[in-house]
Write an enzyme that holds these catalytic residues in place. Structure first.
Site, PDB file in Angstrom:
ATOM      1  N   ARG A  82      -6.889  -5.206  12.190  1.00 42.37           N
ATOM      2  CA  ARG A  82      -7.255  -4.645  10.877  1.00 42.37           C
ATOM      3  C   ARG A  82      -7.046  -5.691   9.780  1.00 42.37           C
ATOM      4  O   ARG A  82      -7.829  -5.768   8.836  1.00 42.37           O
ATOM      5  CB  ARG A  82      -6.449  -3.372  10.618  1.00 42.37           C
ATOM      6  N   LYS A 184      -6.947  -2.953   3.894  1.00 40.60           N
ATOM      7  CA  LYS A 184      -5.668  -2.861   3.177  1.00 40.60           C
ATOM      8  C   LYS A 184      -5.599  -3.971   2.131  1.00 40.60           C
ATOM      9  O   LYS A 184      -4.781  -4.892   2.219  1.00 40.60           O
ATOM     10  CB  LYS A 184      -4.498  -2.960   4.165  1.00 40.60           C
ATOM     11  N   GLU A 220      -8.770  10.823   2.164  1.00 42.78           N
ATOM     12  CA  GLU A 220      -7.388  10.593   2.621  1.00 42.78           C
ATOM     13  C   GLU A 220      -6.453  10.665   1.423  1.00 42.78           C
ATOM     14  O   GLU A 220      -6.859  11.062   0.325  1.00 42.78           O
ATOM     15  CB  GLU A 220      -7.285   9.245   3.341  1.00 42.78           C
TER      16      GLU A 220
END
Ligand code: PLP
Ligand code: COI
Length: 344
Positions: A82, A184, A220
Site C-alpha cells: 500500500r 495514506k 469510511e
C-alpha cells in the site's frame, strides 16, 4: 520481556518516544543502505518538498507478543504494497518490499523492550513514513527523500476500550479531491482535521463520510473502514475506490467467510440501509474492531440494536478471531503472521 516502566493496561493511543528508529535516504536516484539511529529529530531545509507541497505518506501496523513469547506483525507485506501505491500517486520513489520488511524487523527488534507484554491489551504501533527532503519551489516532485520508521507503544484508539462509540455523519468530505482517498497521503489526513475537531467538540468519536458525488453511499471514517452485520448474520462492508483499502477489513472478509462461515458482501452500501443493520463496527490497525452504537445524522439517530451497550455477538466473534490470529492463539492463513523475533 519488557523491562521499561509503562502502565500497559492504562495506555491510550499516544506517542511515547522509544530509543531507536530506522532511516534510509534516497539520493542521486537510489536508496542508500538504511540504518537504526537514535535521533528522533529531522532537520530539513525550509523549502523541503514535504513542507511546501505536502509530499509525504505513511503506513500503520502493529507488533505483538504471542503467548509463546514470539514477537510478530500482522501482514506487513500489505503495508509495504500500500505504501508503494501511495508513493506512486505522490510521485515519490517506492521503497522495496523486502527492504520494508527488513526495516520493520530491525526497528521492532531494536525497541523490543517497548513491545507490550502478551495479554496486556496494548501493542507496539509501527509508523513507516516517507517525505520529500530537498528544496522545491516550482510545483514539482522532490529529488531526495527519507524513509523512516518509528514505533510507539499504544492502547485502544477510542477512549473506553470496547464500549460502543457514537459517531456523526460528517458535513464535510474526507479526502482531498483528485481521487487520493485510497492512499495514506498526509494531505488526506490534514483535510480531515477540521471535521474531526468539529465532531469531537460536539461529543462524537468519529465522522462517517459519505461519497462526495451523491452523498447517498457510506464511505469510511477518518481512521477506519466500516463493517455492518445484517439481521440474518451477513457481513457487509462498503466498496469504494476512494476509501483506504484497509488491511484489517480485507482480512476480516476472509475471517468472516472462512473461519466463521458467514456470507460476505463487499458492495456499495447506501446510507438509507443503515437502519436495517443489526451491528456496526469500525475496523483498522488502530481501531482493531471498535463497535458503533449510534450514528447521529443532523437531528436523527440511527441505533444498532445489538451493540448499544457492548459489542454485538457477531462483532465479538470477529474481534476474538482476528485478535486470536494476530496474537498467535488461532492458526493463521498462510503468510499472515510475520515473525520479528523467535521466543527467547
Ligand atoms: N481508513 C483510514 C482512513 C485509515 O487511516 C485506516 C488506518 O490505517 C484504515 C481505514 C484502516 O486500514 P488498516 O486496516 O490497513 O489499518
Ligand atoms: C492506522 O490504523 O494505522 C491509522 O493510520 C489510523 C490513524 C487514525 C491512527
Amino acid at each position: 520481556m519488557s523491562n521499561v516502566n509503562i502502565d500497559w493496561a492504562n495506555l491510550g493511543f499516544g506517542y511515547i518516544k522509544t530509543p531507536y528508529r530506522y532511516s534510509a535516504k534516497f539520493v542521486n536516484g537510489e536508496w542508500q543502505e538504511g540504518q537504526i539511529i537514535e535521533d528522533d529529530k529531522i532537520v530539513l531545509s525550509e523549502c523541503a518538498g514535504v513542507f511546501q507541497y505536502a509530499q509525504t505518506c505513511f503506513e500503520g501496523l502493529k507488533a505483538y507478543y504471542t503467548e509463546d513469547g514470539r514477537i510478530v506483525c500482522f501482514r506487513p507485506d500489505l503495508n509495504a504494497k500500500r505504501m508503494h501505491d501511495s508513493c506512486e500517486r505522490l510521485v515519490m520513489p517506492t521503497f522495496p518490499e523486502d527492504k520494508f520488511l527488513e526495516a520493520v524487523k530491525m526497528v521492532v527488534e531494536a525497541n523490543k523492550d517497548y513491545v507490550p507484554p502478551y495479554g496486556s491489551g496494548a501493542s507496539l504501533y509501527i509508523r513507516p513514513y516517507m517525505m520529500g527532503t530537498n528544496p522545491v519551489i516550482g510545483v514539482k516532485p522532490a529529488d531526495e527523500y527519507e524513509f523512516r520508521i518509528f514505533v510507539t507503544p499504544v492502547g485502544p484508539y477510542f477512549k473506553g476500550g470496547a464500549k460502543p462509540i457514537t459517531i456523526k455523519v460528517s458535513d464535510f468530505d474526507r479526502a482531498a479531491p483528485h481521487g487520493t482517498g485510497h492512499i495514506k497521503a498526509g494531505l488526506n489526513y490534514a483535510m480531515s482535521l477540521y471535521p474531526i475537531t468539529v465532531a469531537h467538540e460536539e461529543g462524537f468519536s468519529e465522522n462517517m463520510y459519505l461519497d462526495p458525488q451523491t452523498r447517498t453511499k457510506v464511505e469510511e471514517t477518518g481512521g477506519a473502514n466500516f463493517l455492518f452485520i445484517t439481521k440474518d448474520g451477513k457481513f457487509v462492508t462498503p466498496k469504494s475506490d476512494s476509501i483506504l483499502p484497509s488491511i484489517t477489513r480485507r482480512s476480516l472478509m476472509v475471517v468472516a467467510e472462512k473461519y466463521l462461515g458467514m456470507t460476505v458482501e463487499n458492495r456499495e452500501v447506501y446510507f438509507d440501509e443503515l437502519k436495517d443493520f443489526a451491528e456496526c463496527g469500525l475496523c483498522g490497525t488502530a481501531a482493531v474492531i471498535s463497535p458503533v452504537g449510534k450514528i447521529y445524522d443532523h437531528g436523527e439517530e440511527i441505533c444498532f440494536p445489538a451493540g448499544m451497550e457492548e459489542m454485538g455477538p457477531y462483532t465479538k466473534k470477529l474481534y476474538d478471531t482476528l485478535t486470536g490470529i494476530q496474537m498467535g492463539r488461532i492458526d493463521p492463513p498462510e503468510g499472515w503472521v510475520f515473525t520479528v523475533c523467535e521466543a527467547e
